[in-house]
Design a protein around this motif. Sequence first.
Motif, PDB file in Angstrom:
ATOM      1  N   ASP A   1     -76.303  39.660 -39.926  1.00 20.04           N
ATOM      2  CA  ASP A   1     -76.050  40.184 -39.153  1.00 20.04           C
ATOM      3  C   ASP A   1     -77.890  39.949 -38.257  1.00 20.04           C
ATOM      4  OD1 ASP A   1     -74.007  41.899 -38.919  1.00 20.04           O
ATOM      5  OD2 ASP A   1     -74.482  43.386 -40.075  1.00 20.04           O
TER       6      ASP A   1
ATOM      7  N   ILE B   1     -73.054  35.596 -36.036  1.00 19.27           N
ATOM      8  CA  ILE B   1     -72.380  36.577 -36.011  1.00 19.27           C
ATOM      9  C   ILE B   1     -70.354  36.224 -36.092  1.00 19.27           C
ATOM     10  CG2 ILE B   1     -70.748  38.489 -34.005  1.00 19.27           C
ATOM     11  CD1 ILE B   1     -73.406  37.600 -32.140  1.00 19.27           C
TER      12      ILE B   1
ATOM     13  N   SER C   1     -78.156  37.436 -36.655  1.00 14.84           N
ATOM     14  CA  SER C   1     -78.005  37.104 -35.090  1.00 14.84           C
ATOM     15  C   SER C   1     -78.567  37.448 -34.602  1.00 14.84           C
ATOM     16  CB  SER C   1     -76.054  37.852 -35.836  1.00 14.84           C
ATOM     17  OG  SER C   1     -76.600  38.882 -35.546  1.00 14.84           O
TER      18      SER C   1
END
Length: 601
Positions: free
Chosen positions: A269, A169, A272
């Motif tokens: 993304d 992140i 994460s």
Amino acid sequence: MDEQGADLRHVVGLLRRQLGVIAVAVVAALAIALVALTSMPTLYTGTTLIMVDPARRALIEPEAQSTGAMSESWRVDSELEILKSDAVLLAVVLAEDLTAHPEFNRAGSSPQAAVAALRSALSAQREGLTSVISVSVTSRDPETAAQLANGVAEAYIGMQSQEKAQSAIAASDVIDARLASARDAVTEARSALDAAIESQRPVPRRLLDLANLLAAERLASVDPEDASVVEADPPEEVAPAPALDGLETTLVAAELHFRTLIERQTALDLQSEFQLADSRIVSAALVPVTPSAPNRGVVLAVALLSGLGIGVGLAFAREAYVGGVTSGSQLAAATRRSVLSVIPEQKRGADHLARLIVDQPLSRYGEAIRRTRMGLDRAFAAAGDAADGPGRVVLVSSARHGEGKSLTALALGRSYALAGRKTLLIDCDVRNPTIHALLDGAGGQGASDALVPSAVPAALGAMLMADIETGMSVVVSTHPSEMASEELLSGSDFSRLMAAAVENFDIVILDGPAVGESADALHLARFADAVLMVVRWAHTPQSEVRQALAQLADAVPPGASLVMVLNRARGHGAGSDNKQRLMRNGLRPLRRWGREVRSRQ
């Protein structure tokens, strides 16, 4: 080799003699261990095994680069320290609600106290040089031990996955900040390229023809002499447009950089949201069935070995410093001197023992006294003393008071007298005379009276008394001397007394004082052909006996013998035979003892 064998026999004999002390120490150690085992809580240990993958892997990028062996080892060690960190333990405390657990939070409801208690119960270590970490938790409840071991492993793996997700992140946020500038760079490059293309677009043919026509008509209508028209300035040159190739390259690079950032952000993304931990549980902890502590076998084995060690140490200490001598072999091994006999203890009074050599010559007591007498005769013979020479002087002494030396001296003198030897017994313990009491209070002018400087010197015959039992001559003292004993025994009068005694008697026995109480025994040792040290059974420490022997060895004349007897021995007879066997076999024990003496000599 013989000395080594003798030392080994000495050690074995010592351990056998002090077997009771060793047994007591072992029993005490085992008893303490059993009491400790009953008071110690029963603990159980649950163990979880974790495999650490040294290469960091992700779910959407499963391919991991291999690292060197040294880097892998550092990675595993680092993960081990992270597993034992406060953050992991605090997560377990909160997840398992250990703040309310009485075993892990005795100090109250503080999470720090629970973390400290969990740390003391936790054991995490690397299994050799492998990538496996074992996590063990000890608790009084087996289910709690297994649950916490698995909880620590799961918390560690969960925090590892969470840390990797947070890293993804954070990287995505950095890329997002750079996307705006990359997007602007693409827009600027595209605008520059469009402007360049527009500036280099060609003019249609029909427009050129129309412009030429209009120019011709204008020239026809103008006065030839109008110079302003004819000499009009030519049109300005138009600057060439930028090269299209360079602008296209810039646009392509900007768009490629922008697409790369977009793809990386998309991957981060996803990472994460879908993260794969680098560690995994390969063996979850099961509920232990058998307790891990206390290990009763190990505790009892350690207690047994400790008891043996302490017992052996106490045995040597007691043998050398505290306890007395309990056998003739022990006394001989401790002093390196000949032990002539072991005189058994008699339950009767001293007056009876004084007559025992006369009334019961075949008793164990009488046999022991005869062994002593024969040992002294052998010592005189070994020293080369002629049978028809001057009399032999035997000093009877001990290391401390109360050994039984006076009674032994009286019994030895009577034994010599019964054997037909002309014997004289002199009570030289002028500080504490005893012989007169053993002879039913007989008195007269004794040595302490005749040797006083102010007294008229008395002849030896004036001081003699006859023992009615054996005919032995005795010089007694009825009361302690009022003068310093050293002046009496080291003067010329006593030397003349000893010279007369040696000249007129075959055997002269001096009942001297204890070596440890005064120096009188050392003065008397100057006249001795043999010193008989009386050692009381289980009473006199070996250190005192050795010290007394060392002092006497320095005081006696060259060639004099230092021998010993063990007195008042409990449960001992003459040698190893009892009275019945002695009566049945005559003097066979005496002959066996004679061979023993010859072997020692």
